[in-house]
Design an enzyme around this catalytic site. Structure first.
Site, short mmCIF file in Angstrom:
data_model
loop_
_atom_site.label_atom_id
_atom_site.label_comp_id
_atom_site.label_asym_id
_atom_site.label_seq_id
_atom_site.Cartn_x
_atom_site.Cartn_y
_atom_site.Cartn_z
N ASN A 9 5.64 -12.16 -108.17
CA ASN A 9 6.05 -13.67 -108.04
C ASN A 9 6.44 -14.29 -109.16
O ASN A 9 5.40 -14.73 -109.99
CB ASN A 9 4.99 -14.41 -106.81
CG ASN A 9 5.36 -16.09 -106.67
OD1 ASN A 9 6.63 -16.36 -107.06
ND2 ASN A 9 4.30 -16.58 -106.19
N TRP A 10 7.58 -14.62 -109.63
CA TRP A 10 8.08 -15.14 -110.89
C TRP A 10 7.96 -16.65 -110.69
O TRP A 10 7.94 -17.24 -112.02
CB TRP A 10 9.42 -14.70 -111.39
CG TRP A 10 9.46 -13.21 -111.54
CD1 TRP A 10 8.76 -12.29 -111.45
CD2 TRP A 10 10.94 -12.69 -111.68
NE1 TRP A 10 9.46 -11.21 -111.70
CE2 TRP A 10 10.64 -11.25 -111.81
CE3 TRP A 10 12.35 -13.00 -111.51
CZ2 TRP A 10 11.57 -10.30 -111.74
CZ3 TRP A 10 13.40 -12.11 -111.71
CH2 TRP A 10 13.16 -10.92 -111.79
N LYS A 11 7.59 -17.17 -109.82
CA LYS A 11 7.58 -18.77 -109.66
C LYS A 11 8.68 -19.03 -110.41
O LYS A 11 10.02 -18.72 -110.36
CB LYS A 11 6.13 -19.20 -110.10
CG LYS A 11 5.06 -18.24 -109.60
CD LYS A 11 3.57 -18.95 -109.90
CE LYS A 11 2.71 -18.17 -109.24
NZ LYS A 11 1.22 -18.52 -109.38
N HIS A 94 2.79 -20.08 -99.78
CA HIS A 94 2.01 -19.81 -101.17
C HIS A 94 1.32 -21.06 -101.15
O HIS A 94 1.66 -22.21 -101.00
CB HIS A 94 3.09 -19.68 -102.15
CG HIS A 94 2.39 -19.27 -103.54
ND1 HIS A 94 1.79 -20.14 -104.36
CD2 HIS A 94 2.31 -18.05 -104.14
CE1 HIS A 94 1.10 -19.57 -105.45
NE2 HIS A 94 1.33 -18.09 -105.04
N GLU A 96 0.89 -22.76 -103.87
CA GLU A 96 1.73 -23.91 -104.54
C GLU A 96 2.46 -24.94 -103.83
O GLU A 96 2.67 -25.82 -103.71
CB GLU A 96 2.30 -23.42 -105.68
CG GLU A 96 1.37 -22.83 -106.80
CD GLU A 96 1.73 -21.96 -107.75
OE1 GLU A 96 2.91 -21.49 -107.62
OE2 GLU A 96 0.91 -21.02 -108.25
N GLU A 166 -4.66 -14.80 -101.17
CA GLU A 166 -4.56 -15.17 -102.67
C GLU A 166 -5.83 -16.45 -102.75
O GLU A 166 -5.22 -17.69 -102.45
CB GLU A 166 -3.30 -15.89 -103.11
CG GLU A 166 -2.04 -14.89 -103.11
CD GLU A 166 -1.09 -15.10 -104.19
OE1 GLU A 166 -0.80 -14.48 -105.03
OE2 GLU A 166 -0.44 -16.26 -103.90
N GLY A 172 -3.65 -18.23 -111.46
CA GLY A 172 -3.27 -18.70 -112.80
C GLY A 172 -4.24 -19.06 -113.57
O GLY A 172 -4.24 -19.75 -114.56
N SER A 211 -4.71 -13.65 -110.60
CA SER A 211 -5.11 -13.29 -111.96
C SER A 211 -5.13 -11.75 -111.88
O SER A 211 -6.00 -10.90 -112.61
CB SER A 211 -5.99 -13.84 -112.35
OG SER A 211 -6.22 -15.16 -112.59
N GLY A 232 1.28 -12.75 -110.40
CA GLY A 232 2.28 -14.00 -110.95
C GLY A 232 2.47 -13.58 -112.46
O GLY A 232 3.58 -12.92 -112.79
N GLY A 233 1.47 -14.34 -113.26
CA GLY A 233 1.97 -14.32 -114.63
C GLY A 233 2.12 -12.86 -115.14
O GLY A 233 3.13 -12.69 -115.93
#
Ligand code: 13P
Length: 248
Positions: A9-11, A94, A96, A166, A172, A211, A232-233
């Site tokens: 997930n590149w956000k 998600h 977010e 998640e 994150g 993470s 993510g990251g």
């Protein structure tokens, strides 16, 4: 036996140049990857990513959709438009989107339904906040989130849904759920599906997100009910992402 799935997930990250480099880097390492791999790109890059990934094992996803088919919804993107690019997956619910854009369980359930109705596979995200975990409410929260979708589309629909657990406190933050914490919640999620249909519970992929990185992926994915990751990251660097893909 469920196939391992690793989704990035590149956000809201990337540029024309970085996206092209990232996909090229991932494609270069795909020959050694057994897992199904999906990258969920920001809307403006979907076309480019899909073009680069054509004729490869790499699958492409979007990060959100609007429930309407078309019309006066400035700034929004429909399921049809996502399909138009040959994109097969879409992240729905998600944390977010839930916390920053007010998406309720009902909104998320409707988005899951619209994705399915349009032939897209939702990556349906659930997970509890830190205070919910600390107050012993993790199971109540994930039950509520899953049941909202079961009530709307029925358990049969989970044949075409990928669940992503998640925990919000792990997203994150660099704080990963321990394999025990994650496995316990994954097993509980599977039991919620099994209350309706045990075959569907056994076949539904449940990914862990929060993470996940090359150092902890193998241990997490080795757990019985953890079928891969939503990253993510660490999905923004081809080398790290590929190492996670190879952990499955
Ligand atoms: P991080 O891997 O950066 O914690 O993000 C997880 C996530 O939100 C994936 O959807």
């Amino acid at each position: 036996m469920r196939q391992t799935i690793v989704a990035g997930n590149w956000k809201m990250n990337g540029s024309k140049e970085s996206v092209s480099n990232l996909v090229t880097g991932i494609l270069a390492g795909m020959a050694e990857v057994q897992s199904k791999v999906i990258v969920c790109a920001p809307f403006p890059y979907l076309s480019e990513v899909e073009a680069l990934a054509t004729h490869s094992q790499l699958q492409v996803g979007a990060q959100n959709l609007n429930v309407n088919a078309s019309g006066a919804f400035t700034g929004e993107v429909s399921a049809d438009m996502i399909k138009d690019f040959g994109v097969q997956y879409v992240i729905v619910g998600h944390s977010e989107r839930r916390s920053l854009y007010g998406e309720t369980d009902d909104v998320v359930a409707e988005k899951v339904q619209v994705a399915l109705d349009n032939g897209l596979t939702p990556l349906f995200c659930i997970g509890e906040l830190l205070e919910e975990r600390e107050s012993g409410n993790t199971e109540a929260v994930v039950s509520r989130q899953i049941n909202a979708v079961i009530d709307r589309v029925g358990v049969e629909a989970f044949k075409n849904i990928i669940v992503a657990y998640e925990p919000v406190w792990a997203i994150g933050t660099g704080v990963t759920a321990t394999p025990e914490q994650a496995q316990d919640t994954h097993a509980f999620i599977r039991s919620l599906l099994a209350d309706h249909d045990s075959d569907i519970a056994q076949s539904t992929p449940i990914l862990y997100g929060g993470s996940m990185n090359p150092a902890n992926a193998e241990e997490l994915i080795a757990c019985e009910d953890i079928d891969g990751g939503l990253i993510g990251g660490a999905s923004l660097k081809a080398e790290d992402f590929l190492r996670i893909c190879k952990a499955g």
